[in-house]
Each structure stands twice: as C-alpha cells, then as structure tokens.
Write a protein that holds these residues in place. Structure first.
Motif, PDB file in Angstrom:
ATOM      1  N   LEU A  87      16.356  -2.423  38.733  1.00 12.46           N
ATOM      2  CA  LEU A  87      15.966  -3.750  38.265  1.00 12.46           C
ATOM      3  C   LEU A  87      16.032  -3.838  36.749  1.00 12.46           C
ATOM      4  O   LEU A  87      15.964  -2.825  36.038  1.00 12.46           O
ATOM      5  CB  LEU A  87      14.543  -4.079  38.735  1.00 12.46           C
ATOM      6  N   ALA A  88      16.140  -5.060  36.255  1.00 15.82           N
ATOM      7  CA  ALA A  88      16.187  -5.309  34.819  1.00 15.82           C
ATOM      8  C   ALA A  88      14.804  -5.114  34.206  1.00 15.82           C
ATOM      9  O   ALA A  88      13.782  -5.287  34.871  1.00 15.82           O
ATOM     10  CB  ALA A  88      16.701  -6.719  34.548  1.00 15.82           C
ATOM     11  N   PHE A  89      14.773  -4.786  32.915  1.00 17.50           N
ATOM     12  CA  PHE A  89      13.521  -4.558  32.204  1.00 17.50           C
ATOM     13  C   PHE A  89      13.085  -5.816  31.446  1.00 17.50           C
ATOM     14  O   PHE A  89      11.954  -6.250  31.552  1.00 17.50           O
ATOM     15  CB  PHE A  89      13.679  -3.415  31.198  1.00 17.50           C
ATOM     16  N   GLU A 143      37.980   5.603  37.001  1.00 16.45           N
ATOM     17  CA  GLU A 143      37.723   4.625  35.959  1.00 16.45           C
ATOM     18  C   GLU A 143      37.608   3.237  36.556  1.00 16.45           C
ATOM     19  O   GLU A 143      38.154   2.942  37.615  1.00 16.45           O
ATOM     20  CB  GLU A 143      38.827   4.649  34.899  1.00 16.45           C
ATOM     21  N   SER A 144      36.870   2.390  35.846  1.00 13.55           N
ATOM     22  CA  SER A 144      36.736   1.004  36.257  1.00 13.55           C
ATOM     23  C   SER A 144      36.188   0.216  35.078  1.00 13.55           C
ATOM     24  O   SER A 144      35.635   0.787  34.131  1.00 13.55           O
ATOM     25  CB  SER A 144      35.800   0.871  37.460  1.00 13.55           C
ATOM     26  N   ARG A 145      36.338  -1.086  35.132  1.00 14.89           N
ATOM     27  CA  ARG A 145      35.778  -1.955  34.103  1.00 14.89           C
ATOM     28  C   ARG A 145      34.442  -2.504  34.568  1.00 14.89           C
ATOM     29  O   ARG A 145      34.266  -2.837  35.740  1.00 14.89           O
ATOM     30  CB  ARG A 145      36.733  -3.108  33.790  1.00 14.89           C
ATOM     31  N   ASP A 146      33.496  -2.602  33.638  1.00 14.77           N
ATOM     32  CA  ASP A 146      32.202  -3.164  33.993  1.00 14.77           C
ATOM     33  C   ASP A 146      32.197  -4.668  33.727  1.00 14.77           C
ATOM     34  O   ASP A 146      33.230  -5.259  33.381  1.00 14.77           O
ATOM     35  CB  ASP A 146      31.074  -2.450  33.238  1.00 14.77           C
ATOM     36  N   ASN A 147      31.038  -5.285  33.864  1.00 15.66           N
ATOM     37  CA  ASN A 147      30.941  -6.735  33.722  1.00 15.66           C
ATOM     38  C   ASN A 147      31.157  -7.222  32.302  1.00 15.66           C
ATOM     39  O   ASN A 147      31.403  -8.413  32.089  1.00 15.66           O
ATOM     40  CB  ASN A 147      29.575  -7.216  34.221  1.00 15.66           C
ATOM     41  N   SER A 148      31.063  -6.334  31.337  1.00 12.27           N
ATOM     42  CA  SER A 148      31.339  -6.714  29.950  1.00 12.27           C
ATOM     43  C   SER A 148      32.768  -6.368  29.558  1.00 12.27           C
ATOM     44  O   SER A 148      33.101  -6.343  28.378  1.00 12.27           O
ATOM     45  CB  SER A 148      30.353  -6.017  29.001  1.00 12.27           C
ATOM     46  N   ASN A 158      24.964  -8.112  30.742  1.00  4.03           N
ATOM     47  CA  ASN A 158      26.253  -7.586  30.305  1.00  4.03           C
ATOM     48  C   ASN A 158      26.241  -7.048  28.880  1.00  4.03           C
ATOM     49  O   ASN A 158      27.235  -6.495  28.427  1.00  4.03           O
ATOM     50  CB  ASN A 158      27.341  -8.656  30.441  1.00  4.03           C
ATOM     51  N   LYS A 159      25.126  -7.201  28.174  1.00  2.03           N
ATOM     52  CA  LYS A 159      25.027  -6.644  26.830  1.00  2.03           C
ATOM     53  C   LYS A 159      24.373  -5.266  26.821  1.00  2.03           C
ATOM     54  O   LYS A 159      24.071  -4.729  25.758  1.00  2.03           O
ATOM     55  CB  LYS A 159      24.235  -7.597  25.927  1.00  2.03           C
ATOM     56  N   MET A 160      24.140  -4.714  27.986  1.00  2.00           N
ATOM     57  CA  MET A 160      23.521  -3.394  28.068  1.00  2.00           C
ATOM     58  C   MET A 160      24.395  -2.363  27.354  1.00  2.00           C
ATOM     59  O   MET A 160      25.614  -2.317  27.535  1.00  2.00           O
ATOM     60  CB  MET A 160      23.336  -3.002  29.537  1.00  2.00           C
ATOM     61  N   GLY A 161      23.774  -1.513  26.552  1.00  2.00           N
ATOM     62  CA  GLY A 161      24.509  -0.495  25.820  1.00  2.00           C
ATOM     63  C   GLY A 161      25.037   0.596  26.733  1.00  2.00           C
ATOM     64  O   GLY A 161      24.575   0.782  27.865  1.00  2.00           O
TER      65      GLY A 161
END
Length: 767
Positions: A208-210, A289-294, A719-722
């Motif tokens: 879950l998100a924080f 490999e794969s691309r994430d949402n960002s 999507n801005k998660m580091g």
C-alpha cells in the motif's frame, strides 16, 4: 577574500568529480547531500575520503560502516606465479581479519578501517598507503604482511581501529554525552520507533501507499501511514503518550525521509538474510527487463539456489534502473550489485533471460560477457518463452492462422468497444444459458455458467489466445447477436460494411475450422506453458513434459483428424453455418483462376492446414541436459548413469579436481545406494552434481511476476516513487515470507546506524 584565499576544487561524490564548489562564491554554500546508493563496494574503485566535501564525510563513513567490508563469498581468486609456486588471496583471511577487503577489479586487498579513519599525521608503518589507495597484491608471505600492517599499539591501523569502534558506539560519542536523555526518554523513543515500524511493516506487506494528498492535522486525506498510526494511538494508550503527547517536535519519527530509511532498513535485512542463506553455494542469475509506470527501464535481478534441505529457491534481490540497455551497462549494474552484497560471478553456474524481450540482443551480449568471465555460467533459454516463440512461428508459417487471429482481435475489440455493447453481450449470453437450461441441454450446479465476457488476446502472452478462442466459441450466438445489432445501429456505410465483413467471416467454415484447430493446439501447449512457470520445476521434469507434448502432437496429427472434423461439423450445425462438400474443388490460393489449378476442400483443410502445423522445439545443450536427466529421483533414480554423471563433471572442471574425478566413479555407486535408501525413508540429500542440475532454471516466470508486482507498488498515482524506494518496497513485498520472520530489533538497529540520530536506541540484552 579571494585576494588572500586560494580556493580549491573538491569532489562531492563519485558522480560529481567535475563540480567546482569554488564557483559558488557570492552565494551561500548549501550542504551537499550524500546518497547511500553512491557507496562504491569495490575498494579498488573508491575515491579517497578526503576527496568528499567536508560536510558529508561523516555520512560517507556511516554508509561504509553500515555496509561493512567488501568480502566476496566463494570468489575464485586469481593466481599469480611467485618463483615455482602459484599463490592467490585466501578467503580464510576474512575470518582472521574482519577489517580486510578484497578488490575484484584490482585483485588486491585493502583495509576498511584505515580507509575511513586515517590519522591526522599518518606514519609509514605497515604500508598504510598500500592498504588504502593502491592495494596490496603480493601474496608471498601474505600473513606476515598483514601482521606488519596491524603493527603495534601505536600504529596507524590500531589508531583507525579505535576510531572505528568509537564511531560504531555512538552512545559513547561526545555529541551524545552532551545531549544525554533520561532512561524514560530512551524507552519512549524505542516505543515510538517500534510503533512506526509496525505501521510500515503492515503497509509493505500489503503493497500500500504511504503518503497522502494533504498530511496536515485537520486533513481527511492524510494517507495510510498517518491514518494507521493515529488508529494505533486511539487503541493503545502507551503509544498515544509517546506520539501525540510527549514526542518532541523534532523527533516525531513520521517524516517521509524517516519512512524511506526504515523501508530501506527492512529491505536490507531481507537481502542480508537471502545472501546469508546463499553463502558460498552455487547459484543462477535470472534477469529480465520492463518499463514501469513512469516509463523507466527497470532490470529485475533474481537468484536461484538450493538450500541445506535440498529445496529449490528463487529469490528476488533488487530492481535496478538502467539508463540504457546496452550489454556493458547491464553488466556494470550486475557487477556493482554483486560487489555491494558480497556475491561473486565465479559462483554462477547458470544465467537465464527470456530471449523474447526488446533487449534480446543486449542480453545475448550480456550472456557472452559473463561467459568470458566465467565459462561455467551455463545459459539456459527460458523454456516458457521457447514454447511461446514456437507457437508464434507456427502461426506465422500458416497465413490462414495469422489471418484468423487478426479477425479474432477485431471481433473482440468491436464487441467490447463500449459499455453498452458489453452489457448487451452479457445479457444475450444470460438469456442463451437460461434457454439451454429450460430445454435440458445443459445442467446447473454450483460454480457453473457464471457471468463471463470475451478475453482480449495479448501479443506478449500467447497463452491468452487460448482463452480468447475458448470464450468466442462458447459465446458464439451472443457475439453474433451483438454484431448484428451493431450492424443495424451503424450510421455510416463504412461502419456497416466493416461489421458485415466480421459477420461473414464468422459464418465462414474455414474460420470456424481454424479456431477449433488452434483450440486443440493451444490446449496442448497451454498446459505445458502453465506447468513450466511453476517455481518447483527443474530441467529434468521440463524435458520430460516437452517430450510428452511432442508425443501428444504426433498422436493428434495421426489420429485427431476425424474427431476434430466431427466437432467442427457439430458446431456448424448448431450455429447454422454452411459446410462445404469435401470432394468439391476450389482454386489454389495465390494462383489465377485462368490457370485452372484446383484442389479439393479435403486437401485444403486436412493437408494444408491440419498437417501444416509443424511442432518445433529447440533442444540446445542436449548433452548437458541428457547428463542432468540421470539425476531424476523418480522411480528410485531409475535413470541413474554413472558414465553420464562423470561426463557432467567434465562440464565443470573448476568444481572437480583431477583427484575428485579419479574418485568420482567409486563415489557415485556409493552415492546412488545412499540416496535410494534415504528416498525410502523420506530424507533428502544433494550431491554437487545434483546441485549443479537443480540451480539451472526452467523459466523466467518468477522475474515476470516481479514486474507484475511492480505495477502494484508503483501505480499511476505513485509514479514519482524513487528507484531505491521502489526496489526496497518490492523486496519486502515479494519476499514477505522472509520479511515477516525478521525481528524488529535488527531493523531498528540498522535504521539507527544509517544516520546520526538525535536520540540513541538502547540495545536490548537478549540474555
């Protein structure tokens, strides 16, 4: 001031060697931040502590103290000739000298303590510069040189050792002595920190998100972290006292930076547990490999190994962001990760990539780079992707099959183009099932005839076509009805003509025949594909299943025509589809009718389409896989063959010395007797050959599951998660079985050691 002071250039970190801090004159110089990901594990590639900006040197030291010395486990150390003898670094020195480090890039040893805490006025005793900058690689009389480096009580090394121990024990520092708190404050700090960790544990386990949109006190959208923490305060008076009432304003322990540090501490403990479990065992590298949402290129790293109980384990370690997908960049990222956690490429006995991604060429080059460094890291193509590529190749070989799937996609997209059409499809299917139940054509029961819809085929998952074919055949009357309604409601002639073309195609016998044929073919391959993606499969079982599928295909080609054709005819009768006379002639496709060349419908469907389905499956490394199959434990090791196992040992000469090979034949007879006896008693045992066979993976399904999980952790709203937080969250979420077994105390102590905290966490006496 510039007239009297000569400004010097300082290197901030390894990535900013060209930054000129002197250029900041006239502006207030800001504190330069140090990122823990900038830690260089290999001591031969580090820059000097003095080259870091003075304000971040304490953070740099803390990061290296937390990481510990670079001591690669099970590494194959290079040998050098000294006179008539070959000598090399010995891993046993790590046990005797805890400060000792080994550089893989320079094949040299270093001293971590001297690197971090050199004295202000260093002496030349013990080769201090050699052990901190250039590295020591003279292995003749090596132990004597190590003792010389340690020296006497007043040596540079012992000075650094005292500084190192004092730095680790922050409660004895001058800073802490001047800011001492009462024991009550220490207990409150531990309670507060434990409560925060409990909330973070829950959120990581659930993925879950924080954060919230507005984290102010009067906000109703403060986010999961603060809301759960507040709930704990409402139900636990002790937590409420140390959080809401008595918590200092500068020590609330709820800031986003604190959350990220605790998450990192959790993930590092998970990775440490996995690395410790691997030890110096053989393991296989699994990369995809794969691309994430960002839209960042992410490379997932997993390892496969056999534990003490003979169980095959596939563990997720990290996901690394790669700036580009060249083979050298991928290899550099892997080397950096291995050095950071003490893994060695020399212990690799397998590497696997899916081979079907857009990085296929780069992975092939990466495979070659690793093989150049370690020729025993056998490459195994992902069996599941081999199967997918075979089915795709077969489909493209027959234009009618490829054409049918193109129409299938258009039909699914047209019927599901709007909510109105989807509702009409579900209602039509419901009415059709009710009619069948009333007529006694089908029976009812629990879990039967549930509401369903068409499945959309995916290009990257060929198995999805199987579900699409099943759904379209099961819902055929309803699909025809919806398409008819779309045709009647169409405004323009273009839309009406396109829908009419789809209706004509669905009432074409050739289209129906092709769908039923592919349903049979995909039913065989889909079962194999699902089994190949199970974690507990090994290559021996996979080869057996592939052989069984080939036999099944052969049986289908020889004896399946009549059943298939009868099934197609029955379907056509039920759905009022015209069937051609198999003895009639039709023109050969691709030829002009003027040429007068023709074939019968029977030849078209039976020879060109039915027998045109060729089964092909790559069987690379045949000899290696044949030798591995001798270790199949089924039927009391009935496939055991000492000669083939002797040949298997030849594939790994570094793991079997000449003396081992001489004794191997006799030992194998004793071994097979022993394992057969243990098998009857239910005990497991693993020899070196069996371990080499088990570490070779069947498929990259586990890595692909990690990417599926990445979509849960890093959503469109997050999507801005580091990169570091993403990797840490994935480690805790994917390996939650390990994470849940880790005690709070090592996580809290790791967090405490990450930075100089305002309060010190007292250690719990376990005795």
């Amino acid at each position: 001031m510039d007239k009297y002071v000569i400004r010097t250039r300082k290197i901030v970190n390894s990535c900013d060697k060209g930054d000129d801090l002197g250029a900041l004159s006239g502006e207030k110089r800001k504190r330069v931040k140090f990122d823990s990901t900038d830690v260089i594990a290999d001591p031969g590639e580090r820059i000097s502590i003095d080259d870091y900006e003075i304000n971040i040197r304490d953070e740099v030291r803390r990061a290296y103290v937390l990481k510990g010395p670079c001591q690669p486990k099970g590494h194959k150390f290079f040998q050098k000739t000294f006179g008539n003898q070959n000598r090399s670094f010995q891993s046993t020195w790590f046990r005797d000298y805890v400060w000792l480090e080994y550089s893989v890039s320079k094949d040299a040893r270093f001293c971590l303590w001297c690197y971090l805490f050199k004295p202000p006025k260093p002496k030349s005793q013990g080769g201090r510069e050699v052990f901190t900058k250039t590295g020591f690689n003279n292995w003749k009389n090596a132990r004597a040189s190590l003792g010389e480096h340690v020296g006497n009580v007043d040596s540079d090394h012992n000075y650094a050792a005292r500084k190192y121990e004092a730095y680790k024990n922050r409660r004895q520092s001058v800073e802490h002595i001047f800011t001492q708190h009462s024991s009550h404050a220490d207990v409150a700090y531990r309670t507060r920190l434990t409560a925060v960790l409990g909330v973070i544990r829950f959120l990581l386990k659930q993925g879950l998100a924080f954060r919230g949109h507005d984290e102010s006190n009067d906000s109703l959208s403060r986010g999961n972290f603060l809301e759960l923490l507040q709930r704990d305060c409402e139900h636990n008076e002790e937590i409420a006292k140390v959080l809401n009432i008595n918590a200092p304003g500068n020590n609330q322990m709820t800031a986003p930076s604190i959350q990220k540090e605790i998450v990192n501490a959790c993930a590092e403990e998970v990775r440490t547990t996995i690395i410790k479990n691997i030890g110096d065992r053989f393991f296989t590298l699994m990369v995809d490999e794969s691309r994430d949402n960002s839209v960042k290129e992410q490379m997932a790293i997993m390892v496969r190994y056999v534990d003490d109980h003979g169980e095959i384990l596939e563990r997720f370690l990290s996901v690394e962001h790669v700036a580009d997908t060249s083979s050298h960049t991928l290899k550099e990222a892997i080397d950096k990760f291995f050095a950071k956690y003490g893994l060695s490429i020399s212990r690799l006995r397998g590497q696997v990539y899916d081979g079907a991604s857009n990085m296929c060429g780069e992975f092939n080059c990466l495979k070659a780079l690793i093989l150049n460094e370690n020729p025993y890291a056998r490459y195994v193509h992902c069996f599941a992707h081999q199967l997918q590529l075979v089915v795709v190749a077969v489909a493209k070989t027959l234009p009618i099959v490829e054409n049918s799937f193109s129409y299938l996609s258009i039909i699914v997209n047209t019927v599901g183009a709007s909510c109105k059409r989807k509702d009409a499809l579900r209602q039509s299917q419901h009415d059709h099932i009710v009619t069948q139940l009333e007529n006694g054509e089908i029976s009812s029961g629990r879990g039967m005839h549930q509401e369903t819809s068409l499945a959309r085929p995916g290009d990257t998952r060929w198995g999805s076509h199987y579900h699409t074919v099943l759904r379209i055949l099961a819902m055929w009357p309803s699909v025809m009805e919806v398409l008819g309604n779309v045709h009647d409601d169409a405004i323009g002639s273009k839309d009406r003509g396109a829908t009419l073309g789809l209706l004509d195609r669905m009432e074409n016998f050739e289209f129906v025949f092709t769908l039923h044929l592919m349903k049979r073919v995909l039913a065989i391959t889909n079962g194999l594909s699902q089994v190949l993606q199970e974690k507990n499969q090994n290559i021996v079982n996979a080869m057996d299943m592939i052989h069984a599928v080939k036999v099944k295909f052969q049986s289908f080609r020889e004896d399946g025509w009549n059943n298939l054709f009868d099934e197609v005819c029955k379907f056509c009768v039920e759905n009022s589809i015209d069937m051609p006379n198999l003895e009639d002639n039709l023109s050969i496709r691709g030829r002009s009718k003027r040429e007068g060349q023709s074939i019968t419908f029977l030849h078209r469907f039976r020879v060109e389409i039915f027998f045109g389905m060729n089964s092909r499956f790559s069987e690379g490394n045949n000899e290696l896989l044949s030798c591995i199959s001798c270790l199949d434990p089924r039927q009391s090791f009935s496939r055991f063959n000492a000669l083939k196992l002797r040949r298997l040992a030849d594939f790994y000469p570094e793991d079997f010395s000449a003396f081992d090979l001489t004794m191997l034949s006799d030992q194998l007879d004793i071994y097979i007797y022993d394992v057969r006896q243990r098998a009857t008693c239910g005990n497991r045992t693993t020899c070196k050959e069996a371990e080499l066979a088990l570490v070779l993976p069947v498929a990259t399904a586990s890595v692909e599951r990690a990417f599926s999980t990445m979509n849960i952790i890093k959503t469109d709203l997050r999507n801005k998660m580091g990169d570091e937080l993403l990797s840490d969250s994935l480690s805790c979420y994917i390996e939650k079985a390990i994470f849940l077994k880790i005690d709070n105390e090592p996580i809290l102590q790791r967090f405490q050691a990450m930075q100089t905290q305002r309060m010190q966490l007292p250690r719990i006496d376990r005795n």
